[in-house]
Write an enzyme that holds these catalytic residues in place. Structure first.
Site, short mmCIF file in Angstrom:
data_model
loop_
_atom_site.label_atom_id
_atom_site.label_comp_id
_atom_site.label_asym_id
_atom_site.label_seq_id
_atom_site.Cartn_x
_atom_site.Cartn_y
_atom_site.Cartn_z
CD GLU A 1 -83.22 -44.00 39.89
OE1 GLU A 1 -82.03 -44.32 39.66
OE2 GLU A 1 -83.60 -43.57 41.00
CD GLU B 1 -77.38 -40.81 41.07
OE1 GLU B 1 -77.79 -41.94 41.36
OE2 GLU B 1 -76.73 -40.57 40.05
CG ASP C 1 -79.51 -43.46 37.79
OD1 ASP C 1 -79.04 -42.60 38.54
OD2 ASP C 1 -79.57 -44.67 38.08
P1 C2E Z 1 -77.32 -45.93 40.68
O1 C2E Z 1 -78.66 -46.29 40.17
O2 C2E Z 1 -76.76 -44.62 40.27
O3 C2E Z 1 -77.40 -46.05 42.27
C1 C2E Z 1 -76.70 -45.25 43.16
C2 C2E Z 1 -75.43 -45.92 43.59
O4 C2E Z 1 -74.65 -44.98 44.33
C3 C2E Z 1 -75.68 -47.08 44.55
O5 C2E Z 1 -74.63 -48.00 44.34
C4 C2E Z 1 -75.52 -46.42 45.91
O6 C2E Z 1 -75.17 -47.33 46.93
C5 C2E Z 1 -74.38 -45.48 45.62
N1 C2E Z 1 -74.38 -44.34 46.53
C6 C2E Z 1 -75.44 -43.70 47.05
N2 C2E Z 1 -75.05 -42.67 47.84
C7 C2E Z 1 -73.71 -42.66 47.82
C8 C2E Z 1 -72.71 -41.84 48.45
O7 C2E Z 1 -72.99 -40.90 49.18
N3 C2E Z 1 -71.41 -42.14 48.17
C9 C2E Z 1 -71.07 -43.16 47.36
N4 C2E Z 1 -69.77 -43.39 47.15
N5 C2E Z 1 -71.97 -43.97 46.76
C10 C2E Z 1 -73.28 -43.72 46.98
P2 C2E Z 1 -74.92 -49.56 44.15
O8 C2E Z 1 -76.04 -50.01 45.04
O9 C2E Z 1 -73.61 -50.26 44.24
O10 C2E Z 1 -75.46 -49.63 42.68
C11 C2E Z 1 -74.62 -49.31 41.61
C12 C2E Z 1 -75.40 -49.27 40.32
O11 C2E Z 1 -75.88 -50.57 39.97
C13 C2E Z 1 -76.64 -48.40 40.38
O12 C2E Z 1 -76.25 -47.05 40.26
C14 C2E Z 1 -77.40 -48.94 39.20
O13 C2E Z 1 -76.91 -48.39 38.00
C15 C2E Z 1 -77.05 -50.40 39.23
N6 C2E Z 1 -78.18 -51.12 39.87
C16 C2E Z 1 -78.42 -51.34 41.17
N7 C2E Z 1 -79.58 -52.03 41.32
C17 C2E Z 1 -80.06 -52.24 40.06
C18 C2E Z 1 -81.23 -52.90 39.53
O14 C2E Z 1 -82.12 -53.39 40.24
N8 C2E Z 1 -81.37 -52.92 38.17
C19 C2E Z 1 -80.45 -52.34 37.34
N9 C2E Z 1 -80.66 -52.40 36.03
N10 C2E Z 1 -79.36 -51.70 37.80
C20 C2E Z 1 -79.17 -51.66 39.14
MG MG Z 2 -77.03 -42.97 39.64
MG MG Z 3 -80.28 -45.33 40.01
#
Ligand code: C2E
Ligand code: MG
Ligand code: MG
Length: 448
Positions: free
Chosen positions: A316, A403, A346
């Protein structure tokens, strides 16, 4: 106050803006802060939200230095008047400094609304200006602070919006940014956190949670997204928003992202070895990783090392990452797709680009950002945006994942619109690998 539609620059701010039927205009900084405090008090009583946009016009200082302060002021006034004219009724605009403005939007009470307001401000301020027969351009950046999440007082909200604005002006696009806790910390604290992250990488303290993606047709699991988590000694878990921007600024996303890729592939192999042959996952790639010349080779080597079929891995990338250097993106995507992995876009909709433009990158999937999804069952406008994104993505041969799906209403609408996959708390929260493995082995389990 205007002559033939051109603002008269000898007039005061109040004259210019009042003469153009725009939102109200506050001239003094103290007056502006008092107003924000009043709105905050009022919103506290009514339990309402509001948005503060901090707008910096980067070209003004250059004009001050190169041509002179009068010219700089003219450009600032011209931009401010344009912005003021475009604001909805009820918004208040004010001057913070010679090249900075504040917009207070009481009616803007969601992140998606703040994104729209920021995009519109940027678009309006980027249009070329003609001053003394010469064309000049402004480079606007917008920082967003939302009451009460990002501050309860004017001082906090404005400071946090300004910090976000500085962040936004460092990016190539989309030139706006939300305040996050990670942005607000001091340089010293940031350095200390970077040391902690470095140590945590070497001690393998990070872990990955997996969030299921659900096929619309069957409501069964059809994939997962790997999401970074940082477990702490006290049992709490740090979320990506708290540390990824800081890791990125300390050039730590390369080693951390490399670990994410390896651990996801290791996990896919483990599931497949346990008989879950359909197991696959998406990883998020940071701009640092994606731009690294070694990235494609690392992906290829990691897939080989863990004997993972390339089709089981999706990478992504965000819209702003893709847009940064388009020629580089095209060649990276091509090389990755030659390996056989899928590429997903994404957070689509939060950036500044059109889906049609993005076809140049030949992507496999588009993920509609949750800001659009979450308001779709209450605000018909958002449902229309999602509908056109889905239609266009399909016409361009891409699959669509929505999402942040949290309600049955959103699910029903997305099903009607022909969305392919859903991801959100309604179906599954991100969870440790073992828990996700259990869901994966019982395909009928995830039903909304
Ligand atoms: P993302 O890639 O858009 O991941 C989706 C985020 O939305 C995740 O937050 C997930 O927990 C949250 N989410 C999913 N479904 C729902 C929902 O129904 N309601 C709400 N309110 N939130 C939901 P998370 O885990 O806090 O991650 C936030 C961002 O951090 C990710 O957005 C991504 O951009 C980044 N991230 C996370 N892991 C990695 C990684 O391994 N590498 C990189 N480069 N970025 C990462
Ligand atoms: Mg996302
Ligand atoms: Mg993502």
């Amino acid at each position: 106050m205007t002559q033939g539609g051109t603002p008269d620059f000898s007039a005061t701010f109040t004259d210019i803006v009042a003469g153009q039927n725009a939102g109200e205009w506050l001239t003094g900084r103290r007056e502006l802060f008092q107003y924000v405090d009043q709105v905050a008090d009022d919103c506290a009583q009514r339990q309402e939200l509001f948005t503060v946009l901090f707008v910096r016009l980067a070209g003004v200082r250059e004009v001050n230095e190169l041509i002179g302060y009068d010219a700089g002021e003219q450009i600032f006034l011209h931009g401010a008047a344009r912005l003021a004219q475009s604001l909805p009724d009820g918004d208040i605009i004010g001057k913070i400094s010679d090249d900075e403005l504040l917009v207070i939007s009481r009616d803007c009470n969601s992140p998606s609304c703040a994104i729209k307001g920021s995009q519109s401000a940027i678009e309006i301020l980027q249009r070329p200006l003609r001053i003394d027969g010469q064309s000049c351009g402004l480079k606007p950046a917008v920082g967003i602070a939302l009451y009460p999440a990002d501050g309860m007082t004017a001082a906090e909200l404005v400071r946090h919006a300004a910090v976000a604005c500085t962040r936004a002006s460092q990016d190539e696009a989309p030139f706006f940014a939300f305040f996050t806790k990670a942005l607000g910390i001091s340089a010293q604290a940031e350095f200390a956190l970077q040391q902690d992250i470095r140590r945590a990488i070497s001690k393998r303290e990070f872990t990955l949670y997996y969030q299921a993606k659900v096929a619309v047709q069957t409501h069964t699991v059809c994939g997962a997204e790997a999401l970074l988590r940082w477990p702490q000694q006290d049992g709490s878990v740090r979320m990506p928003a708290d540390f990824i921007p800081i890791a990125e600024r300390g050039s730590l996303m390369l080693p951390l992202g490399h670990w994410v890729l390896r651990d996801t592939c290791r996990q896919i192999k483990q599931w497949r070895d346990a008989g879950l042959m359909h197991a696959g996952a998406s990883v998020n790639a940071s701009p640092q990783q994606f731009r690294s010349p070694d990235w494609t080779r690392w992906v290829a080597e990691t897939l080989t090392e863990f004997e993972v079929p390339p089709s089981a891995l999706t990478i992504e990338i965000t819209e702003s990452c893709a847009m940064g250097d388009t020629e580089l993106t095209i060649s990276r995507v091509r090389a990755l797709k030659q390996l056989g992995v899928k590429i997903s876009l994404d957070d689509f909709g939060t950036g500044y680009s059109s889906l049609a433009y993005l076809t140049r990158f030949a992507l496999d999937e588009v993920k509609i950002d949750r800001f659009f999804v979450q308001a779709m069952d209450t605000q018909p406008g958002n449902a229309k945006i999602c509908a056109s994104m889905i239609k266009l993505a399909h016409e361009l041969g891409m699959t669509v994942t929505a999402e942040g799906v949290e309600t049955h209403g959103q699910t029903a609408l997305l099903e009607d619109l022909g969305c392919d996959m859903l991801q959100g708390f309604l179906f599954s929260h991100p969870m440790p690998a073992a828990a996700y493995g259990t869901i994966l082995s019982q395909p009928a389990l995830v039903k909304a």
